[in-house]
Design a protein around this motif. Structure first.
Motif, PDB file in Angstrom:
ATOM      1  N   GLU A  82      -0.239  -8.001   1.092  1.00 27.76           N
ATOM      2  CA  GLU A  82      -0.218  -6.336   1.811  1.00 27.76           C
ATOM      3  C   GLU A  82      -1.212  -5.723   1.851  1.00 27.76           C
ATOM      4  OE1 GLU A  82       3.162  -4.472  -0.096  1.00 27.76           O
ATOM      5  OE2 GLU A  82       4.670  -5.951   0.477  1.00 27.76           O
ATOM      6  N   LYS A  83      -1.772  -5.115   2.679  1.00 23.57           N
ATOM      7  CA  LYS A  83      -3.018  -4.218   2.770  1.00 23.57           C
ATOM      8  C   LYS A  83      -2.627  -3.407   3.746  1.00 23.57           C
ATOM      9  CE  LYS A  83      -8.098  -4.205   2.820  1.00 23.57           C
ATOM     10  NZ  LYS A  83      -8.231  -3.646   1.701  1.00 23.57           N
ATOM     11  N   ASN A  84      -3.244  -2.170   3.516  1.00 22.70           N
ATOM     12  CA  ASN A  84      -3.271  -1.146   4.497  1.00 22.70           C
ATOM     13  C   ASN A  84      -3.703  -1.477   5.915  1.00 22.70           C
ATOM     14  OD1 ASN A  84      -1.076   0.719   3.538  1.00 22.70           O
ATOM     15  ND2 ASN A  84      -2.553   1.991   2.352  1.00 22.70           N
ATOM     16  N   GLY A  85      -3.540  -1.398   6.881  1.00 19.24           N
ATOM     17  CA  GLY A  85      -3.999  -1.663   8.107  1.00 19.24           C
ATOM     18  C   GLY A  85      -4.048  -3.074   8.595  1.00 19.24           C
ATOM     19  N   TYR A  86      -3.405  -3.913   7.879  1.00 18.79           N
ATOM     20  CA  TYR A  86      -3.073  -5.296   8.312  1.00 18.79           C
ATOM     21  C   TYR A  86      -1.764  -5.714   8.261  1.00 18.79           C
ATOM     22  CZ  TYR A  86      -8.067  -5.804   7.546  1.00 18.79           C
ATOM     23  OH  TYR A  86      -9.563  -5.644   7.523  1.00 18.79           O
ATOM     24  N   LYS A 110      -5.410  -7.477  11.706  1.00 25.49           N
ATOM     25  CA  LYS A 110      -5.481  -6.465  11.805  1.00 25.49           C
ATOM     26  C   LYS A 110      -4.503  -5.809  12.484  1.00 25.49           C
ATOM     27  CE  LYS A 110      -8.919  -2.869  11.218  1.00 25.49           C
ATOM     28  NZ  LYS A 110      -9.106  -2.573   9.891  1.00 25.49           N
ATOM     29  N   VAL A 115      -0.387   2.883  11.887  1.00 28.73           N
ATOM     30  CA  VAL A 115      -0.729   2.461  10.552  1.00 28.73           C
ATOM     31  C   VAL A 115       0.693   2.224   9.642  1.00 28.73           C
ATOM     32  CG1 VAL A 115      -1.942   3.618   8.438  1.00 28.73           C
ATOM     33  CG2 VAL A 115      -2.754   3.938  10.721  1.00 28.73           C
ATOM     34  N   ILE A 116       0.336   1.018   8.844  1.00 25.65           N
ATOM     35  CA  ILE A 116       1.388   0.804   7.594  1.00 25.65           C
ATOM     36  C   ILE A 116       1.883   2.088   7.027  1.00 25.65           C
ATOM     37  CG2 ILE A 116       2.568  -0.572   6.281  1.00 25.65           C
ATOM     38  CD1 ILE A 116       0.782  -2.949   7.381  1.00 25.65           C
ATOM     39  N   THR A 117       2.906   2.801   7.069  1.00 23.17           N
ATOM     40  CA  THR A 117       3.220   3.888   6.247  1.00 23.17           C
ATOM     41  C   THR A 117       3.993   3.495   4.914  1.00 23.17           C
ATOM     42  OG1 THR A 117       5.410   4.041   7.492  1.00 23.17           O
ATOM     43  CG2 THR A 117       3.836   5.168   8.445  1.00 23.17           C
ATOM     44  N   ASP A 118       4.013   4.599   4.122  1.00 26.35           N
ATOM     45  CA  ASP A 118       4.671   4.262   2.778  1.00 26.35           C
ATOM     46  C   ASP A 118       6.239   3.972   2.870  1.00 26.35           C
ATOM     47  OD1 ASP A 118       2.508   4.511   1.302  1.00 26.35           O
ATOM     48  OD2 ASP A 118       2.963   6.741   1.014  1.00 26.35           O
ATOM     49  N   LYS A 121       6.319   0.211   4.161  1.00 20.68           N
ATOM     50  CA  LYS A 121       6.042  -0.704   2.695  1.00 20.68           C
ATOM     51  C   LYS A 121       7.297  -0.627   2.001  1.00 20.68           C
ATOM     52  CE  LYS A 121       2.076   1.130   1.751  1.00 20.68           C
ATOM     53  NZ  LYS A 121       0.738   0.939   0.794  1.00 20.68           N
TER      54      LYS A 121
END
Length: 309
Positions: A82-86, A110, A115-118, A121
């Motif tokens: 997991e990584k923000n933006g991916y 990418k 954008v992946i939000t909290d 996730k």
């Protein structure tokens, strides 16, 4: 009485510690995470979960995209990236304590648009936790909800497909795998999964047709190569099996299952000297097991066969 109470508390805490460490073992695994162009990604959260132990731990990738998992027990592990933006990625791998594990190379795509939000996730983590706990129906409901809210994250179709696969509903699993393939027509991992759906339905010719779509030179995972080779072997396509087993052993010289099958394939094809060479190589890595005794028997038998000629 007070002493007994303290001892019981200490014992209870000790038990909690011991059982929380059930995933501990002697295995070590390394990996590299990069983007689609091959550029290393720093700060990727790698979550490792032992299916057998029901627990695990997290590590992060460094500036070179590398991560290390140490002191792991053998068996099947689910690994999330997991990584923000991916787009998140989930894989399952067999970890060995008695032999070297091949490096795990993963590329993250990418994310376009959202954008992946909290919130996302958290939902994904909940779905993955249920999946790890083998609660596939419950996990599927969460994955489907994520897709409704974030249709751009099409890779979640693979998660749903995996749930159906483990529930042995192979037709539905294939349906969801194909949705990923529509977006990523060169995704060999998905092609392999679709092939597995046909293999598990007993449609071996169709399974081999899917495995044949995978560009051989691009497969760098020895386990994938071994699995495809075994499907060819089981369908008496020994030349094809040979190619995949050889490649698996080239990448991972001490891959015992691949070495054993490679030797058997040579034997089946009547290439006795080649079989002896492979079996002797096998014994360098596994000289004393029950299977090693069988391998020694093969070598003795084959040498007599050659002398008789």
């Amino acid at each position: 009485m007070k002493k007994i109470g303290i001892i019981l508390i200490l014992f209870f805490l000790f038990c909690i510690f011991i059982f929380s460490q059930d995933y501990k073992g002697k295995a070590r695994v390394t990996g590299i995470v990069s983007d689609e162009e091959g550029k290393p990604l720093e700060g990727v959260k790698v979550k490792l979960y032992s299916v057998i132990a029901g627990g695990g731990f997290e590590v992060m990738t460094d500036a070179s995209g590398k991560w290390v998992g140490a002191w792991m027990r053998g068996g099947m592990w689910n690994i999330d990236f997991e990584k923000n933006g991916y787009m998140p990625k989930k894989i399952s791998v067999e970890i060995y304590e008695t032999q070297k594990n091949p490096p795990i190379e993963v590329r993250l795509k990418k994310m376009e648009g959202k954008v992946i939000t909290d919130e996302l996730k958290a939902e994904l983590a909940r779905g993955n936790q249920l999946f790890d706990e083998k609660k596939y129906q419950e996990a599927m409901l969460i994955y489907e909800d994520i897709l409704k809210k974030f249709p751009d994250i099409y890779i979640i179709n693979k998660n749903i497909g995996n749930c159906y696969f483990l529930l042995e509903n192979y037709e539905k699993a294939e349906e969801y795998y194909l949705k990923v393939l529509e977006k990523e027509p060169n995704n060999y991992e998905i092609m392999l999964l679709i092939g597995n759906c046909y293999a598990n339905r007993g449609e071996n010719e169709k399974a081999l047709e899917w495995y044949g779509k995978i560009v051989f030179e691009k497969i760098n995972d020895p386990t994938v190569l071994y699995n495809i080779g075994t499907n060819y072997y089981n369908n008496s396509k020994f030349e094809d099996a040979l190619k995949y087993y050889k490649r698996a052993v080239e990448i991972k010289a001490d891959f015992l299952d691949a070495l054993y099958q490679l030797g058997l394939t040579h034997l089946t094809m009547g290439s006795y000297r080649d079989a002896i060479g492979v079996f002797e190589n096998y014994l360098k890595y596994d000289p004393d097991s029950e299977r090693a005794s069988q391998v020694k028997g093969f070598i003795e038998f084959l040498k007599k066969k050659i002398e008789e000629k």
